[in-house]
Design an enzyme around this catalytic site. Structure first.
Site, PDB file in Angstrom:
ATOM      1  N   GLU A   8       5.519  -9.961  17.649  1.00 49.75           N
ATOM      2  CA  GLU A   8       5.779 -11.396  17.636  1.00 49.75           C
ATOM      3  C   GLU A   8       6.602 -11.900  16.454  1.00 49.75           C
ATOM      4  OE1 GLU A   8       4.723 -13.632  20.182  1.00 49.75           O
ATOM      5  OE2 GLU A   8       4.547 -11.664  21.117  1.00 49.75           O
TER       6      GLU A   8
ATOM      7  N   SER B 160       8.096   0.601  59.260  1.00 55.14           N
ATOM      8  CA  SER B 160       8.981   0.096  60.313  1.00 55.14           C
ATOM      9  C   SER B 160       8.969  -1.419  60.460  1.00 55.14           C
ATOM     10  CB  SER B 160       8.608   0.736  61.656  1.00 55.14           C
ATOM     11  OG  SER B 160       8.949   2.102  61.649  1.00 55.14           O
TER      12      SER B 160
END
Length: 799
Positions: free
Chosen positions: A124, A405
């Site tokens: 940070e 499919s």
């Protein structure tokens, strides 16, 4: 020395004396006058004006800074430092759940390992100990990047983030940023760096409802913060960037990004000298523990809450920390009656049949489902799993199973949308002839590809419509190359498939559904087809309020993304799949329906994606090891040789759809087809069709199926095996004489002809005919059909 005096009689002349020769008045003398500004120079201020303005601005800015510093005091801790609850509601206003109970235990900095502190700083604010409380350069850089479209960036130091967490709030307003600026400056002058870091570590949100490093250590690793390793501390530091997205347990699809961020943290520690290269090389990613959801989120409640949270965060309606602070009333689009209907359908059709104590494979079974109103895009029901407290990964939103499919309709939609033609120049319509032989090499692809059909069956020349009914891989692998893989991908994205979907790679194999879209994503795409090519972004949220104020929701203006002809022609073929093909079990819904089945590689997932004109629902069954979380095949589950999309998923779909729409009249599809797409009526069965015994296997399928000259299928499942009558209109009562010939109904489709209920029983679903795996083909379908190629025990292909 020469005489410099004037000659005699010479009168001196004074040029400054009026009247004297050479005298010129001073005011008439030529002077170096300032040239007048012309052209663009007229609009450029002089340096004196510029300097004056800069000095004035500096004085005003300095005065404002001094005034701000004197006027803004360090306030007491805000009420949001202790999180409130969010309330989640069904669309009718009744409550789904509450979340946001406080989970925070403050610890002194001395109890937090040095390496954990350094990991947070590496993630940070690497220069925290040497920098000032605010970094104007970083703030300006972040603002510029945000304006340039590189995403919102704060540019905030740890001191500013602590001020935001503890003293102010998460709202993105100018006034809040101004207060944050001055409070951070004052706090940096009045408090030590260690005091600020301790406060930051105890107030930051790490996800899993954990505030502070101690709560996070327990939530992710089940230990106190003092026992965290460097690797574990680095992972918790990673979470600060995006707590929800980087939880690799809740969001396995984000694992790559989370690990990349974790590596970034460790590399930062090496750069700062806080970790040696040798230690870095030996560090391995620390797998976090399972989520331990609150009891109030049991059943479907937890899945719904997590899905709604993800929607809010993904669409940037609120950020992680703001939402976690709570106090919001979130009205969802979930219809309580339909939600209950979905749960009942799964319980009755699948869960009640599971016997995990006696069938090991039943331990692997998972199910996910989503249902959308195509006219509005509202998600009306969502099935995430058997119980959020037992199976915490939401099966409706996960992205780690192939769609198989169910992707094929997108290929055909793209073909119509782009006016595509075959290699020999024929327009692609439902009646276009393709070669459906097994392992037929794809022509025109730079990537060699010769896919297998389900059951390794060869069909010869068949129409696209029949290839869709039977889910023939070789036809669609060729079609995706004829259309163009890039065009197909573009069409799928326009229908609603996220571009960043895992394994969404352009290539001939994409036609077989190798990408890993979620159930919800697939429901979105099929909803676009159902609404005649009009894309309406789905939503899970109807309204969000806090303290009487309404939060703005994203715009969801519908957009026509493919032509109506393209969408409707695709729908017409999917109607045929339900009527004649692998999806006949969906007929039990008692309504006109369109749908597509799919079975993923190694049978790890089975899908049914279907819709009526007014409701779109996708159901998937998945295999996952409950202990390791690895994806597993479903062979043997529920007592079946294989699980296929036309079996349990289609039956769940039918049961849910029937109940969900019981208050409305059945509605026919209103379709506008492309030229040449009209279907001819099915031919009657041959006159010499033998009488069907009630005990014979059925193989419902489309009419006039082609015989198979290859694949060792001598006479198994002749062209009339599985007429549309067998297992459809009359199949409920008679088991139809025409439904599945006495040669075993061996799947001309390569599908689950002759399923366990297909022996001429004529079940309410018209038998389990038409599932797309070719699995429980039954003894007649295999022995009398004379199969020699047959189905492999562990197929490596998808249907």
């Amino acid at each position: 020395m020469s005489d410099q005096s004037p000659p005699p009689g010479w009168t001196p002349r004074d040029p400054d004396t009026p009247g004297e020769p050479g005298f010129t008045p001073r005011q008439q003398r030529p002077s170096k006058a300032r040239r007048p500004r012309t052209g663009w120079r007229r609009f450029v201020p002089g340096w004196r004006l510029v300097l004056g303005c800069l000095l004035l601005f500096a004085l005003l800015l300095g005065g404002a800074l001094v005034a701000g510093y004197l006027l803004v005091d360090i306030p007491p801790a805000n009420s949001a430092a202790i999180a409130q609850s969010n309330v989640y509601l069904y669309s009718d206003g009744s409550q789904i759940a509450r979340d946001g109970e406080v989970n925070r235990v403050n610890v002194p900095l001395s109890q937090i390992p040095r390496t954990v502190q350094e990991a947070v700083l590496a993630a940070e604010d690497r220069d925290f100990h040497s920098e000032r409380a605010v970094d104007p350069k970083a703030m300006l850089r972040a603002a510029w990047n945000t304006l340039m479209g590189k995403g919102k960036q704060s540019g905030s130091t740890i001191t500013q983030q602590y001020v935001k967490n503890y003293y102010l709030g998460q709202e993105q307003t100018v006034s809040r940023k101004v207060k944050e600026f001055f409070i951070a400056i004052k706090l940096g002058r009045e408090e030590s760096k260690n005091h600020i870091l301790e406060g930051y570590l105890n107030t930051s949100y790490f996800g899993r409802n954990a505030y502070g490093i101690q709560a996070a250590a327990q939530a992710y690793y089940g230990k106190d913060v003092g026992k965290l390793t460097t690797a574990e501390g680095a992972y918790l530091a990673t979470l600060l960037n995006s707590p929800s997205a980087f939880d690799v347990v809740a969001h396995p699809q984000s694992r790559a990004r989370a690990v990349a961020r974790w590596n970034y943290v460790l590399d930062g520690m090496v750069k700062k000298g806080w970790m040696s290269q040798a230690e870095r090389a030996a560090t391995r990613f620390p797998e976090p523990g399972r989520i331990r959801p609150a009891a109030g989120l049991s059943g479907q409640r937890g899945y719904l809450v997590e899905a709604v949270k993800d929607y809010i965060l993904d669409h940037k309606i609120l950020d992680d920390t703001t939402l976690a602070q709570g106090g919001y009333r979130i009205t969802t689009t979930i219809d309580k009656r339909r939600q209950n209907a979905f749960v009942d359908a799964v319980d009755e059709e699948m869960v009640s049949e599971l016997e995990p104590g006696t069938r090991k494979a039943d331990r692997l079974v998972r199910a996910g489902g989503a249902s959308i109103d195509p006219a509005t895009g509202k998600v009306v029901a969502l099935y995430g799993g058997i119980d959020y407290t037992k199976q915490y990964v939401n099966n409706a939103t996960r992205h780690d199973y192939q769609v198989a499919s169910t992707f094929k309709p997108f290929v055909f939609t793209s073909a119509v949308e782009n006016g595509s033609r075959t290699r020999d120049g024929r327009r692609i319509t439902p009646n276009t002839i393709y070669n459906g032989d097994n392992k037929r090499p794809v022509v025109g692809s730079s990537v060699p590809f010769a896919p297998e059909n389900e059951g390794q069956l060869s069909y010869g020349d068949i129409t696209v419509n029949t290839a869709t009914d039977l889910s023939v891989n070789t036809v669609y692998a060729q079609m995706v190359v004829d259309v163009g893989t890039g065009k197909v991908k573009k069409t799928a994205i326009s229908l609603g498939i996220p571009e960043n979907t895992p394994n969404f790679v352009s290539g001939p194999a994409m036609a077989l559904g190798t990408m890993q879209a979620s159930v919800l994503d697939m429901t979105q795409a099929y909803a676009t087809l159902a609404d005649h090519g009009r894309y309406t972004p789905y939503t899970l949220v109807e309204k969000i309020t806090k303290e009487g104020e309404t939060v703005k929701l994203p715009d969801r203006t519908p957009l026509q993304v493919v032509s109506r002809e393209a969408a409707d022609t695709t729908t017409s073929m999917l109607v045929s799949v339900v009527d004649n093909g692998t999806g006949t079990a969906a007929l039990a819904a008692g309504r006109p329906a369109a749908g597509k089945t799919g079975t993923a590689e190694q049978d790890r997932a089975a899908w049914f994606a279907g819709y009526t004109p007014d409701l779109v629902t996708v159901v998937s069954m998945m295999g996952q090891d409950p202990d390791t979380g690895t994806l597993q095949s479903l062979y043997g589950a529920l007592g079946e040789t294989r699980i296929s999309g036309g079996g349990y998923p289609a039956r769940i779909w039918a049961a849910y759809t029937k109940t969900a729409l019981e208050d409305s009249e059945p509605e026919d599809f209103d379709l506008e087809l492309e030229p040449g797409a009209a279907q001819s009526p099915p031919p009657p069965p041959p006159a010499d069709t033998p009488e069907q015994s009630p005990d014979d296997e059925q193989s419902p399928g489309p009419p006039a199926r082609p015989s198979r000259p290859t694949g060792g299928q001598n006479n198994g499942g002749q062209s009339q095996g599985g007429q549309s009558q067998g297992g459809r209109n009359q199949g409920q009562s008679e088991g139809q004489n025409q439904g599945g010939q006495n040669n075993g109904g061996a799947t001309t489709q390569g599908t689950d002809a002759g399923t366990t209920q297909g022996a001429g029983q004529g079940t309410a679903q018209g038998t389990d005919a038409g599932t797309d795996s070719g699995t429980t083909a039954g003894p007649q379908g295999l022995t009398q059909g004379g199969t020699t190629a047959g189905r492999r025990p562990l197929p490596e292909f998808v249907e």
